[in-house]
Design a protein around this motif. Sequence first.
Motif, PDB file in Angstrom:
ATOM      1  N   ALA A   5      30.346  42.102  43.203  1.00 62.22           N
ATOM      2  CA  ALA A   5      29.656  43.165  43.947  1.00 62.22           C
ATOM      3  C   ALA A   5      28.577  42.568  44.850  1.00 62.22           C
ATOM      4  O   ALA A   5      28.409  43.001  45.999  1.00 62.22           O
ATOM      5  CB  ALA A   5      29.040  44.170  42.975  1.00 62.22           C
ATOM      6  N   ASN A   6      27.868  41.571  44.332  1.00 65.74           N
ATOM      7  CA  ASN A   6      26.838  40.899  45.147  1.00 65.74           C
ATOM      8  C   ASN A   6      27.444  40.227  46.370  1.00 65.74           C
ATOM      9  O   ASN A   6      26.794  40.100  47.408  1.00 65.74           O
ATOM     10  CB  ASN A   6      26.089  39.851  44.315  1.00 65.74           C
ATOM     11  N   GLU A   7      28.700  39.777  46.219  1.00 64.46           N
ATOM     12  CA  GLU A   7      29.402  39.089  47.310  1.00 64.46           C
ATOM     13  C   GLU A   7      30.246  40.055  48.142  1.00 64.46           C
ATOM     14  O   GLU A   7      31.157  39.640  48.867  1.00 64.46           O
ATOM     15  CB  GLU A   7      30.293  37.981  46.735  1.00 64.46           C
ATOM     16  N   LYS A   8      29.946  41.356  48.019  1.00 59.42           N
ATOM     17  CA  LYS A   8      30.640  42.400  48.794  1.00 59.42           C
ATOM     18  C   LYS A   8      32.153  42.396  48.566  1.00 59.42           C
ATOM     19  O   LYS A   8      32.945  42.693  49.465  1.00 59.42           O
ATOM     20  CB  LYS A   8      30.355  42.257  50.307  1.00 59.42           C
ATOM     21  N   GLY A   9      32.561  42.037  47.343  1.00 62.67           N
ATOM     22  CA  GLY A   9      33.971  42.060  47.001  1.00 62.67           C
ATOM     23  C   GLY A   9      34.764  40.868  47.507  1.00 62.67           C
ATOM     24  O   GLY A   9      35.995  40.846  47.383  1.00 62.67           O
ATOM     25  N   ASN A  10      34.079  39.867  48.052  1.00 58.71           N
ATOM     26  CA  ASN A  10      34.776  38.687  48.571  1.00 58.71           C
ATOM     27  C   ASN A  10      34.114  37.416  48.036  1.00 58.71           C
ATOM     28  O   ASN A  10      33.522  36.631  48.790  1.00 58.71           O
ATOM     29  CB  ASN A  10      34.747  38.688  50.107  1.00 58.71           C
ATOM     30  N   PRO A  11      34.232  37.177  46.715  1.00 57.04           N
ATOM     31  CA  PRO A  11      33.548  36.029  46.104  1.00 57.04           C
ATOM     32  C   PRO A  11      34.258  34.705  46.374  1.00 57.04           C
ATOM     33  O   PRO A  11      35.473  34.674  46.594  1.00 57.04           O
ATOM     34  CB  PRO A  11      33.614  36.367  44.614  1.00 57.04           C
ATOM     35  N   ASN A  12      33.484  33.633  46.359  1.00 60.18           N
ATOM     36  CA  ASN A  12      34.066  32.300  46.536  1.00 60.18           C
ATOM     37  C   ASN A  12      34.730  31.790  45.257  1.00 60.18           C
ATOM     38  O   ASN A  12      35.596  30.923  45.301  1.00 60.18           O
ATOM     39  CB  ASN A  12      32.990  31.303  46.981  1.00 60.18           C
ATOM     40  N   LEU A  13      34.294  32.322  44.113  1.00 56.43           N
ATOM     41  CA  LEU A  13      34.918  31.981  42.836  1.00 56.43           C
ATOM     42  C   LEU A  13      35.858  33.099  42.434  1.00 56.43           C
ATOM     43  O   LEU A  13      35.495  34.280  42.478  1.00 56.43           O
ATOM     44  CB  LEU A  13      33.857  31.771  41.753  1.00 56.43           C
ATOM     45  N   VAL A  14      37.069  32.747  42.019  1.00 60.36           N
ATOM     46  CA  VAL A  14      38.073  33.751  41.660  1.00 60.36           C
ATOM     47  C   VAL A  14      38.566  33.501  40.235  1.00 60.36           C
ATOM     48  O   VAL A  14      38.439  32.399  39.698  1.00 60.36           O
ATOM     49  CB  VAL A  14      39.259  33.723  42.646  1.00 60.36           C
ATOM     50  N   VAL A  15      39.131  34.512  39.634  1.00 60.63           N
ATOM     51  CA  VAL A  15      39.647  34.405  38.273  1.00 60.63           C
ATOM     52  C   VAL A  15      40.903  33.535  38.270  1.00 60.63           C
ATOM     53  O   VAL A  15      41.859  33.797  39.005  1.00 60.63           O
ATOM     54  CB  VAL A  15      39.984  35.791  37.693  1.00 60.63           C
ATOM     55  N   VAL A  16      40.881  32.501  37.427  1.00 58.27           N
ATOM     56  CA  VAL A  16      42.055  31.611  37.343  1.00 58.27           C
ATOM     57  C   VAL A  16      42.689  31.628  35.958  1.00 58.27           C
ATOM     58  O   VAL A  16      43.797  31.121  35.781  1.00 58.27           O
ATOM     59  CB  VAL A  16      41.698  30.161  37.737  1.00 58.27           C
ATOM     60  N   ASN A  17      41.993  32.190  34.973  1.00 53.48           N
ATOM     61  CA  ASN A  17      42.597  32.345  33.649  1.00 53.48           C
ATOM     62  C   ASN A  17      41.942  33.515  32.930  1.00 53.48           C
ATOM     63  O   ASN A  17      40.722  33.634  32.899  1.00 53.48           O
ATOM     64  CB  ASN A  17      42.447  31.081  32.809  1.00 53.48           C
ATOM     65  N   GLU A  18      42.776  34.363  32.333  1.00 54.47           N
ATOM     66  CA  GLU A  18      42.284  35.544  31.630  1.00 54.47           C
ATOM     67  C   GLU A  18      43.351  36.030  30.657  1.00 54.47           C
ATOM     68  O   GLU A  18      44.504  35.615  30.710  1.00 54.47           O
ATOM     69  CB  GLU A  18      41.955  36.663  32.622  1.00 54.47           C
ATOM     70  N   GLY A  19      42.932  36.896  29.735  1.00 53.40           N
ATOM     71  CA  GLY A  19      43.889  37.598  28.900  1.00 53.40           C
ATOM     72  C   GLY A  19      44.255  36.968  27.575  1.00 53.40           C
ATOM     73  O   GLY A  19      44.955  37.592  26.772  1.00 53.40           O
ATOM     74  N   ASP A  20      43.781  35.745  27.291  1.00 50.21           N
ATOM     75  CA  ASP A  20      44.094  35.144  26.003  1.00 50.21           C
ATOM     76  C   ASP A  20      43.426  35.946  24.888  1.00 50.21           C
ATOM     77  O   ASP A  20      42.294  36.428  25.031  1.00 50.21           O
ATOM     78  CB  ASP A  20      43.601  33.697  25.966  1.00 50.21           C
ATOM     79  N   ASP A  21      44.111  36.088  23.765  1.00 50.60           N
ATOM     80  CA  ASP A  21      43.585  36.888  22.644  1.00 50.60           C
ATOM     81  C   ASP A  21      42.236  36.387  22.138  1.00 50.60           C
ATOM     82  O   ASP A  21      41.445  37.154  21.587  1.00 50.60           O
ATOM     83  CB  ASP A  21      44.585  36.898  21.480  1.00 50.60           C
ATOM     84  N   SER A  22      41.965  35.105  22.320  1.00 53.22           N
ATOM     85  CA  SER A  22      40.727  34.525  21.793  1.00 53.22           C
ATOM     86  C   SER A  22      39.522  34.787  22.695  1.00 53.22           C
ATOM     87  O   SER A  22      38.397  34.405  22.356  1.00 53.22           O
ATOM     88  CB  SER A  22      40.891  33.012  21.619  1.00 53.22           C
TER      89      SER A  22
END
Length: 269
Positions: A193-210
Amino acid sequence: MKKFISLALALALSASAAELKMATTTSTDNTGLLDALKPLYEKESGNTLKWVAVGTGAALKMGEDCNADVLFVHSPKAEKEFMDKGFGVDRTPVMYNDFIIIADKSLAPKFKGKNLKESLELIKNEKLTFISRGDKSGTDNKEKSLWKNLGGVPEKESWYQQSGQGMLASIKIAEEKKGVILTDRGTYIKYEANEKGNPNLVVVNEGDDSLKNFYSIIATNPKHCKNVNYTEASKFIKWATSDKTLNFISEFKLLDKPLFIVDAKTRKD
């Protein structure tokens, strides 16, 4: 006569009001959740809510040192150790989100199709700059546990750098260094939100049960700390886990994305 009654009522209300001192993790503060909850609580309770936002380890230490009435934290293992030592009471589940690995956009293709273990191995093998909180926070504890499962925390490696700062500040460091970092999703959405929806860092891994990230509230044990306001801390916990407050937390969004999922009625530990 009316003025006298009004003055007497004001004095009575003032005498009954309290200042509730809370130690909390940076993510509840950085996301803006506490700023949103504060006026609701203060209006309904008549109390003043003040908090210090630090890593969970430091927040628990504040409770241990009798410098907070209530704790709002997210490191279940550390919380249970705190309880076992008699420093806290009434540990109550509130909500969760999840941890995610984010990286500079230029690195994102390297992570495509990789699971959590493979992603960490990639960071290690290619010596990608990885920013660790290094502050014994809930996020730091989770990150360290992930590395331990892979053979050990790479603290002596030059590519592994510890910020010693809160989540948003650490994300900005990872951004500056075009690196990788583990964060909770709520703080990442705030960063987006601070980056107006265009961040330089993006999600590269998610969703693992741990990677689920559980938040709980704990009252400081009045038997350990005679000066804490256990009565109001207990009332705050009940207020925070009431249907009205939980619904507010569920509806709290940035970029039309929910930051937290409530589980006060379903989680057992």
